[in-house]
Design a protein around this motif. Sequence first.
Motif, PDB file in Angstrom:
ATOM      1  N   ALA A 153       0.835  -1.205   0.000  1.00 42.96           N
ATOM      2  CA  ALA A 153       0.000   0.000   0.000  1.00 42.96           C
ATOM      3  C   ALA A 153       0.869   1.254   0.000  1.00 42.96           C
ATOM      4  N   MET A 154       2.000   1.208   0.663  1.00 44.06           N
ATOM      5  CA  MET A 154       2.861   2.390   0.727  1.00 44.06           C
ATOM      6  C   MET A 154       3.635   2.587  -0.583  1.00 44.06           C
ATOM      7  N   THR A 155       4.084   1.501  -1.211  1.00 47.60           N
ATOM      8  CA  THR A 155       4.886   1.664  -2.432  1.00 47.60           C
ATOM      9  C   THR A 155       4.026   1.804  -3.677  1.00 47.60           C
ATOM     10  N   GLU A 156       3.027   0.969  -3.844  1.00 44.84           N
ATOM     11  CA  GLU A 156       2.213   0.970  -5.062  1.00 44.84           C
ATOM     12  C   GLU A 156       1.171   2.093  -5.072  1.00 44.84           C
ATOM     13  N   LYS A 157       0.526   2.299  -3.929  1.00 49.15           N
ATOM     14  CA  LYS A 157      -0.547   3.298  -3.876  1.00 49.15           C
ATOM     15  C   LYS A 157      -0.063   4.658  -3.400  1.00 49.15           C
ATOM     16  N   GLY A 158       1.122   4.701  -2.814  1.00 47.88           N
ATOM     17  CA  GLY A 158       1.658   5.984  -2.364  1.00 47.88           C
ATOM     18  C   GLY A 158       1.060   6.451  -1.043  1.00 47.88           C
ATOM     19  N   TYR A 159       0.446   5.560  -0.273  1.00 47.11           N
ATOM     20  CA  TYR A 159      -0.120   5.946   1.018  1.00 47.11           C
ATOM     21  C   TYR A 159       0.994   6.196   2.016  1.00 47.11           C
ATOM     22  N   SER A 160       0.707   7.055   2.988  1.00 43.02           N
ATOM     23  CA  SER A 160       1.656   7.256   4.074  1.00 43.02           C
ATOM     24  C   SER A 160       1.613   6.033   5.002  1.00 43.02           C
ATOM     25  N   GLN A 161       2.645   5.945   5.806  1.00 48.36           N
ATOM     26  CA  GLN A 161       2.695   4.812   6.731  1.00 48.36           C
ATOM     27  C   GLN A 161       1.527   4.846   7.702  1.00 48.36           C
ATOM     28  N   ARG A 162       1.193   6.036   8.194  1.00 48.46           N
ATOM     29  CA  ARG A 162       0.097   6.184   9.141  1.00 48.46           C
ATOM     30  C   ARG A 162      -1.228   5.758   8.513  1.00 48.46           C
ATOM     31  N   ARG A 163      -1.468   6.189   7.251  1.00 52.64           N
ATOM     32  CA  ARG A 163      -2.730   5.857   6.584  1.00 52.64           C
ATOM     33  C   ARG A 163      -2.820   4.360   6.269  1.00 52.64           C
ATOM     34  N   ALA A 164      -1.695   3.767   5.815  1.00 51.04           N
ATOM     35  CA  ALA A 164      -1.688   2.331   5.514  1.00 51.04           C
ATOM     36  C   ALA A 164      -1.943   1.511   6.788  1.00 51.04           C
ATOM     37  N   CYS A 165      -1.364   1.946   7.882  1.00 46.52           N
ATOM     38  CA  CYS A 165      -1.595   1.235   9.146  1.00 46.52           C
ATOM     39  C   CYS A 165      -3.042   1.364   9.585  1.00 46.52           C
ATOM     40  N   ARG A 166      -3.637   2.546   9.402  1.00 49.60           N
ATOM     41  CA  ARG A 166      -5.037   2.747   9.771  1.00 49.60           C
ATOM     42  C   ARG A 166      -5.945   1.858   8.923  1.00 49.60           C
ATOM     43  N   LEU A 167      -5.646   1.695   7.616  1.00 43.98           N
ATOM     44  CA  LEU A 167      -6.452   0.843   6.744  1.00 43.98           C
ATOM     45  C   LEU A 167      -6.391  -0.633   7.178  1.00 43.98           C
ATOM     46  N   VAL A 168      -5.200  -1.079   7.570  1.00 45.46           N
ATOM     47  CA  VAL A 168      -5.031  -2.469   8.002  1.00 45.46           C
ATOM     48  C   VAL A 168      -5.559  -2.666   9.419  1.00 45.46           C
ATOM     49  N   GLY A 169      -5.508  -1.620  10.232  1.00 49.50           N
ATOM     50  CA  GLY A 169      -6.021  -1.712  11.593  1.00 49.50           C
ATOM     51  C   GLY A 169      -4.960  -2.049  12.621  1.00 49.50           C
ATOM     52  N   ILE A 170      -3.703  -1.628  12.371  1.00 48.00           N
ATOM     53  CA  ILE A 170      -2.651  -1.855  13.352  1.00 48.00           C
ATOM     54  C   ILE A 170      -2.012  -0.535  13.711  1.00 48.00           C
ATOM     55  N   ASP A 171      -1.349  -0.506  14.832  1.00 52.33           N
ATOM     56  CA  ASP A 171      -0.645   0.680  15.293  1.00 52.33           C
ATOM     57  C   ASP A 171       0.653   0.827  14.501  1.00 52.33           C
TER      58      ASP A 171
END
Length: 165
Positions: free
Chosen positions: A4-22
């Motif tokens: 999600a961070m490399t292909e979609k360009g999401y930030s680490q915080r946003r990718a973690c929120r989507l997956v549901g982990i801290d």
Amino acid sequence: MTWAMTEKGYSQRRACRLVGIDPHVHRYRSRRPDDAGLRTRLRELSGERRRFGYRRLHILLEREGWEVNWKKLYRIYREERLTVRRRGGRKRALGTRAPMAIPQGPNQRWSLDFVTDSLVWGRRFRVLCIIDDFNRECLGAVVDTSISGHRVARELDRIAELPRA
């Protein structure tokens, strides 16, 4: 996460929120030291001493100069799936048992049984009862306070020599 961070360009915080982990869980790097030498030595010792559990292996490692906490050793012991080899259990008879043959005449089969009792004043005694299985006749009753194997054999020989109608 990494996709999600490399292909979609999401930030680490946003990718973690989507997956549901801290985010701290994603960033965590283990500081546990590499115990490769300890693991190999533990495997070698457990191979040599198959009946030793982790406690006795811990003593052997301490004698060799390894300074390791027993709780850490137990964790490594479990991770390596080392267990004390179980001893074989009681050997059981294979197959089905053949039924005992019914005697067709006297003196073909005898049964022996010890009967124990005690007198009023506390002294114990035993009675060896010898019974013919064909006619249920009591061939002998030997009374003694301590019957040994030699005495039983002598009594059986004596009863076998007696003439019976």
